[in-house]
Scaffold this motif. Structure first.
Motif, PDB file in Angstrom:
ATOM      1  N   GLU A 109     -56.698 -10.296 -12.326  1.00 40.66           N
ATOM      2  CA  GLU A 109     -56.488 -11.749 -12.223  1.00 40.66           C
ATOM      3  C   GLU A 109     -56.432 -12.426 -13.588  1.00 40.66           C
ATOM      4  OE1 GLU A 109     -59.078 -13.721  -9.538  1.00 40.66           O
ATOM      5  OE2 GLU A 109     -58.316 -12.642  -7.795  1.00 40.66           O
ATOM      6  N   GLU A 110     -56.926 -11.734 -14.628  1.00 40.27           N
ATOM      7  CA  GLU A 110     -56.826 -12.288 -15.982  1.00 40.27           C
ATOM      8  C   GLU A 110     -55.478 -11.943 -16.615  1.00 40.27           C
ATOM      9  OE1 GLU A 110     -60.138 -10.812 -18.166  1.00 40.27           O
ATOM     10  OE2 GLU A 110     -61.561 -12.086 -17.118  1.00 40.27           O
ATOM     11  N   MET A 111     -54.692 -11.126 -15.928  1.00 39.17           N
ATOM     12  CA  MET A 111     -53.435 -10.649 -16.497  1.00 39.17           C
ATOM     13  C   MET A 111     -52.206 -11.170 -15.755  1.00 39.17           C
ATOM     14  SD  MET A 111     -54.097  -8.751 -19.030  1.00 39.17           S
ATOM     15  CE  MET A 111     -55.550  -8.067 -19.788  1.00 39.17           C
ATOM     16  N   PHE A 112     -52.382 -11.514 -14.484  1.00 42.51           N
ATOM     17  CA  PHE A 112     -51.250 -11.952 -13.662  1.00 42.51           C
ATOM     18  C   PHE A 112     -51.697 -13.088 -12.744  1.00 42.51           C
ATOM     19  CE2 PHE A 112     -50.457  -7.456 -14.500  1.00 42.51           C
ATOM     20  CZ  PHE A 112     -49.167  -7.509 -15.009  1.00 42.51           C
ATOM     21  N   ALA A 113     -50.722 -13.928 -12.390  1.00 39.07           N
ATOM     22  CA  ALA A 113     -50.975 -14.947 -11.373  1.00 39.07           C
ATOM     23  C   ALA A 113     -49.814 -14.925 -10.387  1.00 39.07           C
ATOM     24  CB  ALA A 113     -51.095 -16.320 -12.023  1.00 39.07           C
ATOM     25  N   ILE A 114     -50.073 -15.341  -9.170  1.00 40.43           N
ATOM     26  CA  ILE A 114     -49.036 -15.380  -8.139  1.00 40.43           C
ATOM     27  C   ILE A 114     -47.891 -16.274  -8.625  1.00 40.43           C
ATOM     28  CG2 ILE A 114     -48.534 -16.216  -5.785  1.00 40.43           C
ATOM     29  CD1 ILE A 114     -51.421 -15.225  -5.068  1.00 40.43           C
ATOM     30  N   GLY A 115     -46.672 -15.774  -8.482  1.00 43.28           N
ATOM     31  CA  GLY A 115     -45.490 -16.527  -8.900  1.00 43.28           C
ATOM     32  C   GLY A 115     -44.961 -16.127 -10.266  1.00 43.28           C
ATOM     33  N   ASP A 116     -45.756 -15.402 -11.052  1.00 35.79           N
ATOM     34  CA  ASP A 116     -45.281 -14.929 -12.359  1.00 35.79           C
ATOM     35  C   ASP A 116     -44.072 -14.015 -12.175  1.00 35.79           C
ATOM     36  OD1 ASP A 116     -47.438 -16.144 -13.581  1.00 35.79           O
ATOM     37  OD2 ASP A 116     -48.490 -14.278 -14.082  1.00 35.79           O
ATOM     38  N   ILE A 117     -43.139 -14.090 -13.111  1.00 33.14           N
ATOM     39  CA  ILE A 117     -42.019 -13.141 -13.142  1.00 33.14           C
ATOM     40  C   ILE A 117     -42.388 -12.042 -14.141  1.00 33.14           C
ATOM     41  CG2 ILE A 117     -39.557 -12.807 -13.569  1.00 33.14           C
ATOM     42  CD1 ILE A 117     -40.133 -14.673 -11.194  1.00 33.14           C
ATOM     43  N   VAL A 118     -42.293 -10.800 -13.666  1.00 31.69           N
ATOM     44  CA  VAL A 118     -42.788  -9.662 -14.437  1.00 31.69           C
ATOM     45  C   VAL A 118     -41.661  -8.660 -14.692  1.00 31.69           C
ATOM     46  CG1 VAL A 118     -44.400  -7.703 -14.364  1.00 31.69           C
ATOM     47  CG2 VAL A 118     -45.130  -9.938 -13.512  1.00 31.69           C
ATOM     48  N   LYS A 119     -41.668  -8.127 -15.915  1.00 32.70           N
ATOM     49  CA  LYS A 119     -40.763  -7.036 -16.284  1.00 32.70           C
ATOM     50  C   LYS A 119     -41.593  -5.764 -16.270  1.00 32.70           C
ATOM     51  CE  LYS A 119     -37.749  -5.811 -20.193  1.00 32.70           C
ATOM     52  NZ  LYS A 119     -37.384  -6.229 -21.561  1.00 32.70           N
ATOM     53  N   ALA A 120     -41.150  -4.766 -15.528  1.00 31.08           N
ATOM     54  CA  ALA A 120     -41.963  -3.562 -15.358  1.00 31.08           C
ATOM     55  C   ALA A 120     -41.075  -2.326 -15.310  1.00 31.08           C
ATOM     56  CB  ALA A 120     -42.788  -3.660 -14.075  1.00 31.08           C
ATOM     57  N   LYS A 121     -41.697  -1.173 -15.437  1.00 32.29           N
ATOM     58  CA  LYS A 121     -40.959   0.094 -15.428  1.00 32.29           C
ATOM     59  C   LYS A 121     -41.365   0.905 -14.196  1.00 32.29           C
ATOM     60  CE  LYS A 121     -40.315   4.142 -18.364  1.00 32.29           C
ATOM     61  NZ  LYS A 121     -40.693   4.750 -19.626  1.00 32.29           N
ATOM     62  N   VAL A 122     -40.372   1.499 -13.542  1.00 33.76           N
ATOM     63  CA  VAL A 122     -40.641   2.338 -12.372  1.00 33.76           C
ATOM     64  C   VAL A 122     -41.225   3.665 -12.852  1.00 33.76           C
ATOM     65  CG1 VAL A 122     -39.645   3.453 -10.343  1.00 33.76           C
ATOM     66  CG2 VAL A 122     -38.734   1.259 -11.131  1.00 33.76           C
ATOM     67  N   ILE A 123     -42.455   3.969 -12.436  1.00 34.52           N
ATOM     68  CA  ILE A 123     -43.095   5.199 -12.921  1.00 34.52           C
ATOM     69  C   ILE A 123     -43.315   6.234 -11.822  1.00 34.52           C
ATOM     70  CG2 ILE A 123     -44.205   4.193 -14.952  1.00 34.52           C
ATOM     71  CD1 ILE A 123     -46.820   4.126 -13.204  1.00 34.52           C
ATOM     72  N   LYS A 124     -43.234   5.807 -10.567  1.00 30.88           N
ATOM     73  CA  LYS A 124     -43.474   6.753  -9.474  1.00 30.88           C
ATOM     74  C   LYS A 124     -42.764   6.250  -8.224  1.00 30.88           C
ATOM     75  CE  LYS A 124     -47.352   8.741  -6.969  1.00 30.88           C
ATOM     76  NZ  LYS A 124     -48.739   8.418  -6.619  1.00 30.88           N
ATOM     77  N   MET A 125     -42.126   7.170  -7.523  1.00 26.56           N
ATOM     78  CA  MET A 125     -41.487   6.785  -6.273  1.00 26.56           C
ATOM     79  C   MET A 125     -41.910   7.748  -5.180  1.00 26.56           C
ATOM     80  SD  MET A 125     -37.727   5.679  -7.586  1.00 26.56           S
ATOM     81  CE  MET A 125     -37.236   5.464  -5.902  1.00 26.56           C
ATOM     82  N   GLY A 126     -42.489   7.202  -4.141  1.00 24.50           N
ATOM     83  CA  GLY A 126     -42.897   8.036  -3.031  1.00 24.50           C
ATOM     84  C   GLY A 126     -42.042   7.727  -1.827  1.00 24.50           C
ATOM     85  N   ASP A 127     -42.564   7.952  -0.667  1.00 23.92           N
ATOM     86  CA  ASP A 127     -41.842   7.740   0.574  1.00 23.92           C
ATOM     87  C   ASP A 127     -41.843   6.249   0.906  1.00 23.92           C
ATOM     88  OD1 ASP A 127     -40.462   8.174   2.818  1.00 23.92           O
ATOM     89  OD2 ASP A 127     -42.076   9.146   3.921  1.00 23.92           O
ATOM     90  N   GLY A 128     -40.877   5.528   0.324  1.00 25.39           N
ATOM     91  CA  GLY A 128     -40.788   4.096   0.572  1.00 25.39           C
ATOM     92  C   GLY A 128     -41.726   3.269  -0.268  1.00 25.39           C
ATOM     93  N   LEU A 129     -42.474   3.904  -1.169  1.00 26.23           N
ATOM     94  CA  LEU A 129     -43.403   3.163  -2.020  1.00 26.23           C
ATOM     95  C   LEU A 129     -43.054   3.388  -3.484  1.00 26.23           C
ATOM     96  CD1 LEU A 129     -46.690   4.049  -0.168  1.00 26.23           C
ATOM     97  CD2 LEU A 129     -45.631   1.817  -0.250  1.00 26.23           C
ATOM     98  N   ILE A 130     -43.123   2.305  -4.265  1.00 20.92           N
ATOM     99  CA  ILE A 130     -42.764   2.379  -5.675  1.00 20.92           C
ATOM    100  C   ILE A 130     -43.935   1.880  -6.510  1.00 20.92           C
ATOM    101  CG2 ILE A 130     -41.115   1.631  -7.427  1.00 20.92           C
ATOM    102  CD1 ILE A 130     -39.270   0.847  -5.014  1.00 20.92           C
ATOM    103  N   ASP A 131     -44.331   2.663  -7.507  1.00 21.82           N
ATOM    104  CA  ASP A 131     -45.326   2.214  -8.485  1.00 21.82           C
ATOM    105  C   ASP A 131     -44.604   1.802  -9.748  1.00 21.82           C
ATOM    106  OD1 ASP A 131     -47.209   3.010  -6.701  1.00 21.82           O
ATOM    107  OD2 ASP A 131     -48.156   4.501  -8.008  1.00 21.82           O
ATOM    108  N   VAL A 132     -44.997   0.663 -10.294  1.00 17.12           N
ATOM    109  CA  VAL A 132     -44.430   0.229 -11.564  1.00 17.12           C
ATOM    110  C   VAL A 132     -45.555   0.016 -12.568  1.00 17.12           C
ATOM    111  CG1 VAL A 132     -42.370  -0.807 -10.515  1.00 17.12           C
ATOM    112  CG2 VAL A 132     -44.396  -2.223 -10.885  1.00 17.12           C
ATOM    113  N   SER A 133     -45.175  -0.002 -13.847  1.00 15.08           N
ATOM    114  CA  SER A 133     -46.148  -0.132 -14.930  1.00 15.08           C
ATOM    115  C   SER A 133     -45.727  -1.266 -15.859  1.00 15.08           C
ATOM    116  CB  SER A 133     -46.190   1.193 -15.710  1.00 15.08           C
ATOM    117  OG  SER A 133     -46.756   1.000 -16.986  1.00 15.08           O
ATOM    118  N   THR A 134     -46.726  -1.944 -16.433  1.00 15.06           N
ATOM    119  CA  THR A 134     -46.431  -2.985 -17.442  1.00 15.06           C
ATOM    120  C   THR A 134     -47.077  -2.619 -18.778  1.00 15.06           C
ATOM    121  OG1 THR A 134     -48.291  -4.282 -16.568  1.00 15.06           O
ATOM    122  CG2 THR A 134     -46.095  -4.898 -15.839  1.00 15.06           C
ATOM    123  N   LYS A 135     -47.294  -1.322 -18.976  1.00 15.93           N
ATOM    124  CA  LYS A 135     -47.855  -0.878 -20.249  1.00 15.93           C
ATOM    125  C   LYS A 135     -46.865  -1.142 -21.387  1.00 15.93           C
ATOM    126  CE  LYS A 135     -51.036   2.643 -18.604  1.00 15.93           C
ATOM    127  NZ  LYS A 135     -51.408   4.049 -18.605  1.00 15.93           N
TER     128      LYS A 135
END
Ligand code: ZN
Length: 185
Positions: A109-135
């Motif tokens: 909650e100190e890093m993101f708030a609802i409504g923020d627009i985020v640029k992220a990288k796709v790091i993992k793709m599962g069965d219909g689920l995607i993990d992204v990273s903002t490192k």
């Protein structure tokens, strides 16, 4: 067209159907165990959820999305664009707390708030689920003041903070290197 379901969506009762792939049963009721498409077959009495197509998203792609929810363990991001691709998509993705920054993050909650627009990288793709990273250089590219909802700019007074253009309130985010300079938003 098959009906899209989210995890936990009700599909039917165990009297009506056999809980099949992509489902779980609890107290005699069958629910979706993953995001996908509902396949309920009244003739064979089966209820299943099949993984959906991932709208052209690939591993290592840079994507843009809006923060929908912030929890202790993860942030939900609905991705609407893939970098370099003019098309619009609508994919629910997840930033686990360990994938937010290179350093330890105690409270998302100190890093993101609802409504923020985020640029992220796709790091993992599962069965219909995607993990992204903002490192690294990734993170919030556009944010709105929690008090007055006006857009925020990089603070000139305090490095690494955002300042509301309207009420001058200062807020913290996981700020992307190109904050405020992403033309699509
Ligand atoms: Zn403000």
């Amino acid at each position: 067209m098959d009906e899209k379901v989210m995890i936990g969506d009700y599909l039917g009762t165990i009297e009506e159907f056999m809980p099949g792939t992509g489902t779980f049963a609890e107290d005699g009721k069958i629910y979706a165990a993953k995001i996908g498409f509902k396949r309920v077959d009244p003739e064979n009495h089966t209820a299943e959820v099949h993984g959906k197509e991932l709208a052209g998203i690939k591993l290592d792609q840079i994507v843009f999305g809006e923060v929908m929810n912030v929890k202790n363990s993860n942030v939900t991001l609905v991705v609407s664009k893939i970098q370099g691709n003019p098309g619009l998509i609508d994919e629910r993705t997840c930033i686990y707390v360990s994938n937010i920054a290179d350093t330890y993050v105690k409270n998302p909650e100190e890093m993101f708030a609802i409504g923020d627009i985020v640029k992220a990288k796709v790091i993992k793709m599962g069965d219909g689920l995607i993990d992204v990273s903002t490192k690294g250089d990734l993170g919030v590219v556009k944010a709105f003041c929690k008090k007055c909802r006006e857009p925020m700019a990089l603070s000139q007074k305090k490095e690494g903070m955002l300042e509301c253009k309207c009420c001058k309130s200062l807020e913290k985010r996981k700020i992307a290197k190109d904050y405020g300079r992403v033309s699509d938003f």
